[in-house]
Design an enzyme around this catalytic site. Structure first.
Site, PDB file in Angstrom:
ATOM      1  N   ASN A   9       0.866  -1.178   0.000  1.00 14.85           N
ATOM      2  CA  ASN A   9       0.000   0.000   0.000  1.00 14.85           C
ATOM      3  C   ASN A   9       0.902   1.228   0.000  1.00 14.85           C
ATOM      4  O   ASN A   9       1.531   1.535   1.008  1.00 14.85           O
ATOM      5  CB  ASN A   9      -0.881  -0.040   1.261  1.00 14.85           C
ATOM      6  N   TRP A  10       0.937   1.888  -1.132  1.00 15.99           N
ATOM      7  CA  TRP A  10       1.841   3.047  -1.257  1.00 15.99           C
ATOM      8  C   TRP A  10       1.272   4.313  -0.612  1.00 15.99           C
ATOM      9  O   TRP A  10       1.961   5.328  -0.557  1.00 15.99           O
ATOM     10  CB  TRP A  10       2.136   3.315  -2.746  1.00 15.99           C
ATOM     11  N   LYS A  11       0.049   4.292  -0.209  1.00 25.53           N
ATOM     12  CA  LYS A  11      -0.572   5.455   0.428  1.00 25.53           C
ATOM     13  C   LYS A  11      -0.353   6.715  -0.454  1.00 25.53           C
ATOM     14  O   LYS A  11      -0.384   6.606  -1.669  1.00 25.53           O
ATOM     15  CB  LYS A  11      -0.028   5.653   1.847  1.00 25.53           C
ATOM     16  N   HIS A  95      -9.369   0.627   5.448  1.00 24.20           N
ATOM     17  CA  HIS A  95      -8.005   0.793   5.971  1.00 24.20           C
ATOM     18  C   HIS A  95      -8.068   1.687   7.213  1.00 24.20           C
ATOM     19  O   HIS A  95      -8.866   2.619   7.273  1.00 24.20           O
ATOM     20  CB  HIS A  95      -7.100   1.412   4.903  1.00 24.20           C
ATOM     21  N   GLU A  97      -6.368   4.077   8.243  1.00 24.84           N
ATOM     22  CA  GLU A  97      -6.240   5.521   8.026  1.00 24.84           C
ATOM     23  C   GLU A  97      -7.556   6.111   7.524  1.00 24.84           C
ATOM     24  O   GLU A  97      -7.898   7.249   7.841  1.00 24.84           O
ATOM     25  CB  GLU A  97      -5.076   5.800   7.068  1.00 24.84           C
ATOM     26  N   GLU A 165      -4.994  -5.700  10.505  1.00 27.79           N
ATOM     27  CA  GLU A 165      -3.981  -4.660  10.688  1.00 27.79           C
ATOM     28  C   GLU A 165      -4.228  -3.938  12.011  1.00 27.79           C
ATOM     29  O   GLU A 165      -5.003  -2.970  12.049  1.00 27.79           O
ATOM     30  CB  GLU A 165      -4.063  -3.647   9.552  1.00 27.79           C
ATOM     31  N   GLY A 171       2.722   1.626  10.794  1.00 30.74           N
ATOM     32  CA  GLY A 171       3.647   2.753  10.682  1.00 30.74           C
ATOM     33  C   GLY A 171       4.385   3.075  11.967  1.00 30.74           C
ATOM     34  O   GLY A 171       4.964   4.154  12.094  1.00 30.74           O
ATOM     35  N   SER A 211       3.776  -2.710  10.114  1.00 29.49           N
ATOM     36  CA  SER A 211       5.238  -2.663  10.246  1.00 29.49           C
ATOM     37  C   SER A 211       5.925  -3.946   9.793  1.00 29.49           C
ATOM     38  O   SER A 211       6.912  -4.383  10.391  1.00 29.49           O
ATOM     39  CB  SER A 211       5.633  -2.305  11.689  1.00 29.49           C
TER      40      SER A 211
HETATM   41  C1  PEP Z   1      -0.571  -0.228   6.007  1.00 30.23           C
HETATM   42  O1  PEP Z   1      -0.658   0.949   5.727  1.00 30.23           O
HETATM   43  O2  PEP Z   1      -1.455  -1.000   5.642  1.00 30.23           O
HETATM   44  C2  PEP Z   1       0.583  -0.671   6.773  1.00 30.23           C
HETATM   45  C3  PEP Z   1       0.566  -1.885   7.260  1.00 30.23           C
HETATM   46  O3  PEP Z   1       1.628   0.219   6.956  1.00 30.23           O
HETATM   47  P1  PEP Z   1       3.086  -0.101   7.566  1.00 30.23           P
HETATM   48  O4  PEP Z   1       3.582  -1.363   6.916  1.00 30.23           O
HETATM   49  O5  PEP Z   1       3.920   1.084   7.226  1.00 30.23           O
HETATM   50  O6  PEP Z   1       2.908  -0.308   9.043  1.00 30.23           O
END
Ligand code: PEP
Length: 250
Positions: A9-11, A95, A97, A165, A171, A211
């Site tokens: 996921n490049w966000k 997600h 976010e 998640e 993050g 992460s």
């Molecule tokens: C995500 O945004 O789905 C995610 C898992 O981010 P990160 O790997 O940076 O924790």
């Protein structure tokens, strides 16, 4: 057996030129069977990513967010049929976010998952508890509630993936242990089995996200309950994402 999925996921990172550069340098070398690889670029970089995509049926693109309606006066939004027409195969829904920064509810996430499925996209429904919910011993209850909202509008015929998640792991550099993640995946699969039957539930791929990096991916992916990973930060660098992809069990 469920085929592993390595998703990135490049966000709000990687402009079109960065997307092109990424695929120019993304060269995983697998010794065994290859996992499915999914990338979720920013919408504005989707076409560039698509043009640079390696010619391999296992590498596919998804969208990070869709509006539940197929079209209309919703400035700034994009719909599932549009994403499908552009060549997307998957869509994230719920997600953390979107839930925590943009106030999306369980119902919003479920409506987006339904809209994705209606358009022929595979919804990747993200669920996960916050640190406070975890500390209060409510992690299982929260993820089941989030899953139930989607199960209320999806039918067993729908091709769907779930991504567990935990919000506290996204993050932050904190990763759930393989045993914690497996426990949560077990809860989700049991709930799926209650709703859709064991045989159907056994075919749903449940990913872990939070992460994940090249150092911890193999340990997580070694668990039979973890069918893949959804990676944020470590998916931006082609070498790091290739090493995560190589960690997928055959
Ligand atoms: C995500 O945004 O789905 C995610 C898992 O981010 P990160 O790997 O940076 O924790």
């Amino acid at each position: 057996m469920r085929k592993p999925v390595i998703a990135g996921n490049w966000k709000m990172h990687h402009a079109p030129e960065d997307a092109r550069r990424f695929f120019g340098a993304f060269r995983p070398s697998w010794s065994g069977a290859q996992p499915d690889i999914l990338i979720f670029p920013a919408a504005i970089s989707f076409a560039a990513a698509q043009a640079a995509l390696p010619d391999h049926p296992r590498v596919q693109l998804g969208v990070q967010n869709i509006h539940p309606e197929p079209h209309g006066a919703f400035t700034g939004e994009l719909s599932a049929p549009m994403a499908r027409a552009a060549g997307a195969t998957h869509a994230l829904a719920g997600h953390s976010e979107r839930r925590h920064l943009f106030g999306e509810s369980d119902r919003d996430a479920a409506a987006k998952a339904r809209a994705a499925a209606d358009a022929g996209l595979v919804p990747v429904l993200c669920v996960g508890e916050t640190l406070d919910e975890r500390k209060a011993g409510r992690a299982g209850e929260v993820i089941v509630r989030q899953l139930d909202a989607a199960l209320a509008v999806l039918t067993p015929e729908v091709d769907v993936m779930i991504a567990y998640e935990p919000v506290w792991a996204i993050g932050t550099g904190e990763t759930a242990t393989p045993s914690d993640a497996s426990g949560a995946h077990g809860i989700l699969r049991r709930r799926l089995a209650e709703a859709w039957g064991g045989e159907r539930a056994a075919r749903v791929r449940i990913l872990y996200g939070g992460s994940v990096n090249p150092r911890n991916a193999a340990r997580l992916l070694a668990s039979p309950d973890i069918d893949g990973v959804l990676v944020g930060g470590a998916s931006l660098d082609p070498d790091s994402f290739a090493r995560i992809a190589e960690a997928a069990r055959p």
